[in-house]
Design an enzyme around this catalytic site. Structure first.
Site, PDB file in Angstrom:
ATOM      1  N   GLU A 163      57.421  28.819 -16.960  1.00  0.00           N
ATOM      2  CA  GLU A 163      55.967  28.832 -17.010  1.00  0.00           C
ATOM      3  C   GLU A 163      55.435  27.807 -18.003  1.00  0.00           C
ATOM      4  O   GLU A 163      54.418  27.147 -17.752  1.00  0.00           O
ATOM      5  CB  GLU A 163      55.461  30.233 -17.370  1.00  0.00           C
ATOM      6  CG  GLU A 163      55.677  31.279 -16.301  1.00  0.00           C
ATOM      7  CD  GLU A 163      57.109  31.808 -16.262  1.00  0.00           C
ATOM      8  OE1 GLU A 163      57.445  32.532 -15.323  1.00  0.00           O
ATOM      9  OE2 GLU A 163      57.907  31.486 -17.187  1.00  0.00           O
ATOM     10  N   PRO A 195      73.371  26.568 -15.740  1.00  0.00           N
ATOM     11  CA  PRO A 195      73.036  27.999 -15.725  1.00  0.00           C
ATOM     12  C   PRO A 195      71.604  28.226 -16.199  1.00  0.00           C
ATOM     13  O   PRO A 195      71.102  27.510 -17.079  1.00  0.00           O
ATOM     14  CB  PRO A 195      74.044  28.615 -16.704  1.00  0.00           C
ATOM     15  CG  PRO A 195      75.156  27.620 -16.796  1.00  0.00           C
ATOM     16  CD  PRO A 195      74.502  26.281 -16.637  1.00  0.00           C
ATOM     17  N   MET A 219      69.011  22.960 -23.723  1.00  0.00           N
ATOM     18  CA  MET A 219      67.727  23.386 -23.185  1.00  0.00           C
ATOM     19  C   MET A 219      66.801  22.183 -23.032  1.00  0.00           C
ATOM     20  O   MET A 219      66.865  21.221 -23.793  1.00  0.00           O
ATOM     21  CB  MET A 219      67.080  24.422 -24.116  1.00  0.00           C
ATOM     22  CG  MET A 219      67.883  25.714 -24.265  1.00  0.00           C
ATOM     23  SD  MET A 219      68.040  26.625 -22.715  1.00  0.00           S
ATOM     24  CE  MET A 219      66.329  27.061 -22.414  1.00  0.00           C
ATOM     25  N   GLY A 220      65.935  22.241 -22.036  1.00  0.00           N
ATOM     26  CA  GLY A 220      64.900  21.237 -21.876  1.00  0.00           C
ATOM     27  C   GLY A 220      65.331  19.951 -21.214  1.00  0.00           C
ATOM     28  O   GLY A 220      64.580  18.963 -21.255  1.00  0.00           O
ATOM     29  N   GLU A 228      60.427  19.962  -9.037  1.00  0.00           N
ATOM     30  CA  GLU A 228      61.022  18.987  -9.954  1.00  0.00           C
ATOM     31  C   GLU A 228      62.043  18.088  -9.255  1.00  0.00           C
ATOM     32  O   GLU A 228      61.944  16.860  -9.342  1.00  0.00           O
ATOM     33  CB  GLU A 228      61.626  19.706 -11.151  1.00  0.00           C
ATOM     34  CG  GLU A 228      60.558  20.364 -12.034  1.00  0.00           C
ATOM     35  CD  GLU A 228      61.145  21.172 -13.164  1.00  0.00           C
ATOM     36  OE1 GLU A 228      62.371  21.446 -13.127  1.00  0.00           O
ATOM     37  OE2 GLU A 228      60.402  21.535 -14.083  1.00  0.00           O
TER      38      GLU A 228
END
Length: 427
Positions: free
Chosen positions: A60, A273, A313-314, A342
């Protein structure tokens, strides 16, 4: 009914805290900053209009990022962004730093909410997608704070769940000032549950309004050159995988590697994952299957490796940009799927399982355009991979179809900002 709900929430609170403790074993960040969840944090001091934006987790927040950037351009606005999960919190801090105020969202309890409102004093509440809470919306209504649902969506499954609690759902929805909803089908579901039709605006999906910066494109090209050994191999990505999917994906990858076709035999897999607490477990699973695994955090990829495990992450957008074919997870198990937009923006041919109820409209658009292949087993996944690997023109055709869908459905962000601007003018 709302009083009963609040009483039940208080009764369940010890179990909620126990669940936080349990989750903190796998993800230690859950054990931190509990006070914020009860509305205890330093009060905000500002002369600007405060906009409270709630993004429950990473997905989100990333979807809201173009909206956030546009709101930050308004010097009269101070953004307060809340999340529920530590991974969402980490993304907010890593991406935006001190340019916004960030705390965990308060529990949906009157006293926690009262403390939050006293410290933040928002002029407007924005909530992404489906994270609606009765006491939070009632607290906004009590204080005459407009509450706007942004990029709203409601699957058939979720609508059935809300219907079972109609006595609570209808008054909750009536406290919304406006609902900017992704499509007319989901809008009709909200109205059927009790949301007034004159509060509904169909804006489209703001996830289509993402942009790929030149810097990101350059990073992706560099990584792709490394993974493909300067174009000698093609790169597959399995993104946002859930428990129960990784085994299927690895079985399919083994079949791809056993193919007689050269592009397939040399293919490389990027495995991402969905949840960080599963990173190491998935890495061990890959190694147990005999694969040479490099973790992204090690930055030690070499041409002899089989799998890049993205344990950071990211970086999902970067990973999509470094790939040739994308499988999007949460769809071989009944989780409802994840964001196709994406990889579509990178022009990748798309594959998924059949459990897509959370992204039904986007999946329909992509399927109708010939951009999405649905599979239901390791064998059908392997067949889809090999078919795209061995046919260059098909791979380009399907990828271009995905890109067209991504480009043709832009515009929701501007429509949503018009709605927000109207409320800011009135505040």
């Amino acid at each position: 009914m709302r009083v009963l709900y609040t009483s039940i929430f208080y009764l369940l609170l010890p179990f909620i805290l126990l669940r936080l403790l349990w989750r903190s074993i796998a993800a230690p960040a859950y054990a931190k900053r509990w006070a914020e969840r009860f509305g205890f944090f330093s009060a905000l001091t500002t002369h600007k209009k405060v906009v409270w934006l709630h993004t429950v987790s990473v997905g989100e927040f990333l979807a809201a990022l173009p909206l956030i950037r546009r709101l930050q351009a308004d010097e009269s606005v101070q953004l307060v962004i809340t999340t529920t999960t530590p991974t969402g919190s980490e993304r907010v801090r890593a991406t935006l730093g001190d340019s916004v105020v960030h705390v965990y969202a308060p529990y949906d309890l009157p006293d926690a909410l009262a403390r939050f409102f006293k410290r933040v004093k928002p002029s407007l509440y924005l909530v992404m997608e489906t994270e609606l809470w009765p006491n939070t919306l009632a607290a906004c209504a009590k204080r005459n704070i407009p509450a706007v649902l942004v990029n709203g969506r409601l699957s058939e499954k979720s609508a059935r769940g809300y219907t079972r609690f109609g006595a609570l759902t209808k008054p909750m929805l009536q406290h919304l000032s406006c609902a900017a909803i992704q499509n007319s089908v989901d809008a009709a579901r909200f109205v059927a549950l009790g949301l007034s039709g004159d509060k509904v605006i169909v804006t489209g999906n703001i996830k289509f309004d993402l942009s790929l910066s030149d810097d990101l494109r350059a990073q992706a090209a560099t990584l792709k050159s490394q993974l493909s050994n300067d174009g000698k191999h093609l790169v597959l990505i399995a993104a946002s995988t859930h428990q129960g999917e990784d085994e299927i994906i690895l079985d399919a990858f083994a079949q791809v590697r056993a193919s007689s076709f050269a592009w397939a035999r040399g293919a490389v897999l990027v495995l991402v994952p969905r949840h960080p607490e599963r990173f190491e477990r998935v890495g061990q699973l890959c190694a147990s299957r005999g694969y040479s695994v490099v973790r992204r955090s090690e930055h030690s990829w070499n041409g002899a490796s089989d799998i890049l495990l993205c344990n950071t992450m990211g970086e999902l957008m970067l990973m999509f940009g470094a790939s040739d074919i994308a499988f999007v997870g949460g769809s071989l198990v009944p989780n409802g799927g994840h964001n196709f937009i994406e990889p579509a923006a990178w022009g990748l041919p798309l594959i998924s399982g059949e459990h897509l109820f959370n992204f039904a409209e986007v999946a329909r658009l992509l399927t109708d355009a010939g951009a999405l292949i649905k599979v239901n087993s390791a064998q059908t996944l392997a067949e889809a991979f090999v078919r795209l690997l061995e046919n260059d023109s098909l791979r380009v055709e399907v990828g271009n179809a995905a890109l067209r869908v991504a480009l043709e459905n832009r515009g929701a962000l501007d429509k949503t900002l018009l709605v927000i601007a109207d409320y800011l003018r009135k505040s």
